[in-house]
Write a protein that holds these residues in place. Structure first.
Motif, short mmCIF file in Angstrom:
data_model
loop_
_atom_site.label_atom_id
_atom_site.label_comp_id
_atom_site.label_asym_id
_atom_site.label_seq_id
_atom_site.Cartn_x
_atom_site.Cartn_y
_atom_site.Cartn_z
N LEU A 152 42.37 40.21 47.36
CA LEU A 152 43.10 40.37 46.00
C LEU A 152 44.51 39.73 45.91
O LEU A 152 45.34 39.87 46.86
N ALA A 174 45.31 45.25 38.23
CA ALA A 174 44.15 45.46 37.55
C ALA A 174 43.13 46.77 38.05
O ALA A 174 42.54 47.27 37.27
N THR A 175 42.95 46.49 39.36
CA THR A 175 42.10 47.36 40.17
C THR A 175 42.54 48.87 40.18
O THR A 175 41.93 49.92 39.96
N PHE A 176 43.85 48.91 40.40
CA PHE A 176 44.60 50.08 40.94
C PHE A 176 45.26 50.51 39.65
O PHE A 176 45.71 51.83 39.94
N GLN A 184 37.32 41.81 50.54
CA GLN A 184 37.62 40.79 49.57
C GLN A 184 39.35 40.64 49.83
O GLN A 184 40.13 41.30 50.35
N GLN A 186 45.29 41.10 40.59
CA GLN A 186 43.95 41.67 40.75
C GLN A 186 44.13 43.05 41.22
O GLN A 186 43.48 44.23 40.76
N MET A 187 45.32 43.31 42.15
CA MET A 187 45.43 44.63 42.63
C MET A 187 45.86 45.65 41.52
O MET A 187 45.54 46.69 41.53
N TYR A 232 48.98 49.16 47.66
CA TYR A 232 48.28 50.45 46.91
C TYR A 232 48.98 51.84 47.34
O TYR A 232 48.82 51.85 48.75
N ALA A 272 35.98 47.30 49.78
CA ALA A 272 35.24 48.17 49.15
C ALA A 272 33.78 48.24 49.51
O ALA A 272 33.33 47.20 49.56
N TYR A 312 41.44 43.84 51.05
CA TYR A 312 40.80 45.17 50.29
C TYR A 312 39.48 45.11 50.59
O TYR A 312 38.79 44.39 50.39
#
Length: 79
Positions: free
Chosen positions: A23, A30-32, A21, A27-28, A62, A16, A14
């Protein structure tokens, strides 16, 4: 082809702000947001706006609203 095989990692790259990073699927989510991350149940390709997008079995990805609508329209094998 489960995650953890020698050619698939347990993380997804990912980027940013120019920094890459790794993920995990959790974590994906949680992020998206969990509804925006889809995992293919089999490998396939789909074309969106002239671009071919490849989904690999068991690899989370994503998806923006347009891609989600396209996946639903084509009954794509994602969960």
């Amino acid at each position: 082809m489960p995650l953890g095989t020698s050619y698939l990692t347990e993380t997804v790259p990912y980027v940013a702000s120019g920094v890459t990073q790794q993920l995990t699927p959790a974590q994906m989510n949680a992020t998206f947001g969990a509804g925006n991350v889809k995992t293919a149940t089999k490998s396939f390709s789909i074309v969106q706006n002239g671009q071919t997008i490849n989904f690999i079995k068991n690899v989370p990805r994503y998806c923006d609203a347009g891609l989600l609508a396209l996946l639903v329209l084509h009954n794509a094998p994602v969960v």
